[in-house]
Design a protein around this motif. Structure first.
Motif, short mmCIF file in Angstrom:
data_model
loop_
_atom_site.label_atom_id
_atom_site.label_comp_id
_atom_site.label_asym_id
_atom_site.label_seq_id
_atom_site.Cartn_x
_atom_site.Cartn_y
_atom_site.Cartn_z
N LYS A 266 -22.10 -1.81 5.14
CA LYS A 266 -22.02 -2.48 6.43
C LYS A 266 -20.60 -2.45 6.99
CE LYS A 266 -23.04 -6.87 8.74
NZ LYS A 266 -21.72 -6.94 9.39
N VAL A 267 -19.61 -2.68 6.13
CA VAL A 267 -18.22 -2.68 6.59
C VAL A 267 -17.84 -1.30 7.12
CG1 VAL A 267 -15.82 -3.02 5.89
CG2 VAL A 267 -17.61 -4.52 4.99
N ASP A 270 -19.45 -0.75 10.49
CA ASP A 270 -18.82 -1.59 11.51
C ASP A 270 -17.47 -1.02 11.93
OD1 ASP A 270 -20.99 -3.24 11.42
OD2 ASP A 270 -20.04 -4.79 10.18
N VAL A 271 -16.73 -0.47 10.96
CA VAL A 271 -15.42 0.11 11.29
C VAL A 271 -15.59 1.31 12.21
CG1 VAL A 271 -13.45 1.36 10.32
CG2 VAL A 271 -14.24 -0.75 9.25
N GLN A 273 -18.04 1.86 14.29
CA GLN A 273 -18.45 1.35 15.60
C GLN A 273 -17.27 0.72 16.34
OE1 GLN A 273 -21.35 1.85 17.07
NE2 GLN A 273 -22.15 2.95 15.27
N SER A 274 -16.41 0.04 15.62
CA SER A 274 -15.25 -0.59 16.27
C SER A 274 -14.28 0.43 16.81
CB SER A 274 -14.55 -1.52 15.27
OG SER A 274 -13.97 -0.77 14.21
N SER A 279 -12.76 -2.57 19.48
CA SER A 279 -12.72 -3.97 19.07
C SER A 279 -12.80 -4.01 17.56
CB SER A 279 -13.89 -4.75 19.68
OG SER A 279 -13.89 -6.09 19.22
N SER A 281 -13.34 -4.71 13.66
CA SER A 281 -14.35 -5.44 12.90
C SER A 281 -13.72 -6.00 11.63
CB SER A 281 -15.52 -4.51 12.54
OG SER A 281 -15.06 -3.44 11.73
N THR A 302 -12.61 -10.16 12.58
CA THR A 302 -13.31 -9.55 13.72
C THR A 302 -12.57 -9.88 15.01
OG1 THR A 302 -15.42 -9.80 12.56
CG2 THR A 302 -15.50 -9.42 14.94
N THR A 362 -16.59 -15.14 5.18
CA THR A 362 -17.05 -13.93 5.88
C THR A 362 -17.85 -13.01 4.97
OG1 THR A 362 -15.10 -14.03 7.33
CG2 THR A 362 -16.31 -11.94 7.25
#
Length: 707
Positions: A266-267, A270-271, A273-274, A279, A281, A302, A362
């Motif tokens: 997931k991390v 998310d990275v 996508q960021s 933005s 994550s 985040t 988190t």
């Protein structure tokens, strides 16, 4: 396409007169290897290619020296010759730096001093290039021997190369002196490297992003570092020890970053996508330095563009991964923080405790170690406050424990990661001219690059067909092009080589680790790693041994010529024992198609050959006696029983003669090839004893019957 040997000839004849005659004699080494492996019999002497000594029946192998020992003598002499030249050149550069510093303090003309400084900088980068090319020459020569002889010796000898004076050059010391002299010149108003200018503008968005990441080809790292040292000074963030001064001998600490992620990555997702949404994550990784009792937790919340670094004890990391807040938070005065700290001061104890609580809220206990990156870090700062983080000798690995000693897979990254941090409010008109170094063709801007994302992509996402980072394909496609044109004449050599492994299973064996062995001079090895390698070699040299058994064996002979010549990177394939029929027929056991690995050195001395011949003669002697007895019984007695015994003895004698010839040739072949096998004969003695006992029993029975 120019071959490596032709490239060295070009360097030796035209490029650098100061290095003329000092390069590795690569072509001569290739010819010697061809002689030792028997591929070049036409140009070899009789003694070099003759593996046999005189014998009345069979010529035995040359007992003087095995090919590995003869090759070692040549390579050691060549390594010593080049090492002495490198030491002389290093002493000359240090002398020039000391003399230049005295002239700078004596207020000589600045223009002349800047010219001399640039010449010394060129000498430093040229010496680095010379060292790299000679290292590559040794690696290629050993690779050719392995290919011809089918034996693994590269890891063994390259370890000796890594410890030799050739690779012991202290470039950090020279760069420290170089930077101090450049700093004095700048204070006096001089402008070293006046030709360096930048053409950057606000379109590059420096003042808005405040941080940019660049990838520099490893082959150009020293030339870049030399010029960068003329504009910047080392930044000291840690408070436990002062910054390295000029002439300091302390090496840069090796830093290791452990990257964490959830089982479903997931991390990582998310990275990625960021990077598209701009933005940040939530992410976290841990820095450690061996041996060290301090770990640095790097956490980014985040939406927060700034990372927070918190220092904790190493034994508290396991507690953090379980979702518990560490009991103790350290500050920058803790011993050993230099190897784990970043460019910004770590958080104080109060803020650090608060951040650790936020981390547990988190992530909880969902994070696990996935990958690791080790590198040598330099942190520099110029007069404008711009900070440059210079991470070189980067290699990635796959791990399952955060403090595991050795990754299961290792991949050398052929780029230097340069992170440039601009202070807030720095105007474009105040940008220093050294930024022009970033416009060099060997430097590529890679905004959003992350060592953590790259490592997880390489060892996990690639095999699971997950989304790959935007820079990943460009990095390895460019590298593959360089591999295909490896023999071109580069300005500086590139030791690392990585090929894209797209479509391969993540846990399957791969060839990415092949580049690790030739990078020992860049990465070095810790004493613990060297001991592990030595123990592994000793264990694998034993019949049926295992790396676990090596813990009981001392490593006093590690690195010597008497040590087994093993690859060291993977256990040798297990060799099955020969069965009865295989031994009788002389059939080799083949359990794998892998390249054979020598598990031990079989020493062949003259007495070994002569004992084989004496054994053969003794068997012929026994067979002659038995045959004579059989013939005698056939002719001196008219009884049918005696004739039967005589015929059996003659047949046994014939069998023993044939079998002794077979055993003699089988042993001679094994000694000739120096095969690690069982040389005893379990069949001939049995047949001999059974024949004699059978004849005696038959004779006794016949005598008792006639009594």
């Amino acid at each position: 396409m120019v071959k490596f040997g032709q490239t060295l000839e070009f360097y030796n004849s035209n490029s650098w007169p100061k290095f003329q005659g000092a390069w590795i004699q690569y072509e001569d080494l290739k010819r010697a290897i061809s002689v030792y492996t028997g591929q070049d019999k036409d140009n070899a002497t009789v003694e070099s290619v003759t593996h046999w000594s005189s014998s009345f029946l069979r010529l035995g192998p040359n007992p003087e020296l095995p090919p590995e020992a003869r090759l070692n003598d040549i390579l050691t002499a060549e390594l010593s010759r080049i090492g002495k030249f490198v030491q002389t050149e290093e002493a000359r550069i240090h002398g020039n730096l000391d003399a230049l510093k005295q002239d700078v303090l004596a207020s000589k003309p600045l223009a002349e001093l800047c010219r001399r400084l640039e010449e010394v900088g060129t000498d430093i980068s040229d010496l680095k290039f010379f060292v790299q090319q000679n290292f590559t020459g040794f690696r290629k020569a050993l690779k050719k021997y392995e290919k011809s002889s089918k034996k693994f010796i590269m890891q063994w000898f390259m370890t000796q190369v890594a410890k030799a004076p050739l690779m012991a050059t202290d470039f950090d010391n020279m760069l420290g002196k170089f930077g101090d002299i450049a700093q004095i010149l700048r204070r006096k108003g001089a402008a070293p490297y006046s030709d360096v200018k930048h053409s950057l503008s606000g379109a590059d968005d420096k003042t808005r992003s405040l941080e940019s990441t660049y990838l520099l080809e490893a082959k150009s790292a020293m030339k870049f570092r030399v010029k960068l040292s003329a504009f910047m000074v080392a930044k000291n963030v840690a408070q436990d020890v002062p910054a390295l001064s000029a002439g300091a001998k302390a090496p840069r600490p090796k830093t290791t970053s452990v990257f964490l992620d959830t089982p479903d990555f997931k991390v990582y997702n998310d990275v990625l996508q960021s990077n598209q949404s701009m933005s940040p994550s939530a992410a976290m990784h841990i820095r450690r330095s061996d041996p060290n009792q301090v770990a640095c937790v790097v956490y980014q919340a985040t939406g927060d563009k700034k990372r927070t670094e918190v220092l904790i004890r190493s034994d508290e990391v396991a507690r953090l991964l379980k979702g518990q807040v560490p009991s103790t938070v350290l500050d920058a005065r803790a011993i050993g923080v230099r190897g784990v700290i970043g460019s910004d001061p770590p958080a104080d104890k109060l803020l650090g405790t608060s951040k650790m609580q936020e981390v547990t809220r988190t992530f909880g206990n969902t994070l696990a170690p996935m990958a690791v990156a080790s590198y040598s870090r330099s942190i520099l700062q110029d007069d404008c406050g711009i900070v440059v983080i210079f991470d070189e000798d980067v290699r990635f690995g796959k791990i399952k424990e955060w403090d595991s000693g050795s990754p299961t897979s290792v991949d050398f990254f052929p780029y230097v990661v340069i992170t440039v941090k601009f202070p807030p409010g720095l105007k474009e008109s105040s940008w220093p001219r050294w930024l022009g170094l970033l416009e060099n063709g060997s430097v590529v801007q890679a905004n959003g690059f992350s060592k953590g994302a790259h490592a997880i992509a390489r060892f996990h996402a690639l095999g699971l067909k997950l989304q790959m980072p935007h820079w990943y394909g460009n990095v390895y496609s460019d590298l593959q092009d360089n591999e295909e044109n490896e023999a071109h004449m580069p300005q500086e050599p590139s030791e690392g080589s990585v090929k894209s492994g797209s479509g391969r299973d993540d846990d399957a064996p791969h060839r990415w680790t092949e580049s690790s062995a030739r990078l020992l001079h860049e990465f070095g090895t810790t004493p613990q790693q060297e001991q592990e390698m030595a123990l592994t070699r000793i264990a694998l040299a034993k019949r049926g041994g295992s790396p676990e058994d090596a813990k009981k064996v001392p490593a006093d002979d590690a690195g010597k010529l008497s040590a087994p010549l093993l690859s060291g990177s993977a256990p040798a394939p297990k060799v099955a024992e020969q069965g009865f029929m295989q031994r009788m027929l002389g059939v080799d056991v083949q359990t794998s198609n892998d390249k054979p690995t020598r598990r031990a050195i079989v020493a062949v001395q003259p007495k070994t050959l002569y004992s084989n011949e004496r054994t053969f003669l003794e068997w012929i002697h026994f067979a002659t006696i038995i045959a004579a007895a059989g013939v005698l019984m056939l002719h001196i007695s008219e009884e049918a029983a005696h004739a039967t015994v005589g015929r059996l003895l003659v047949l046994a004698a014939v069998f023993l003669i044939a079998w002794s010839v077979h055993v003699f040739n089988w042993r001679a072949d094994g000694l000739d090839d120096k095969v690690d096998m069982r040389y005893e004969d379990n069949i001939g003695p049995v047949v001999l004893v059974v024949s004699i006992m059978g004849a005696l029993v038959f004779s006794i029975a016949h005598a008792v019957e006639n009594f």
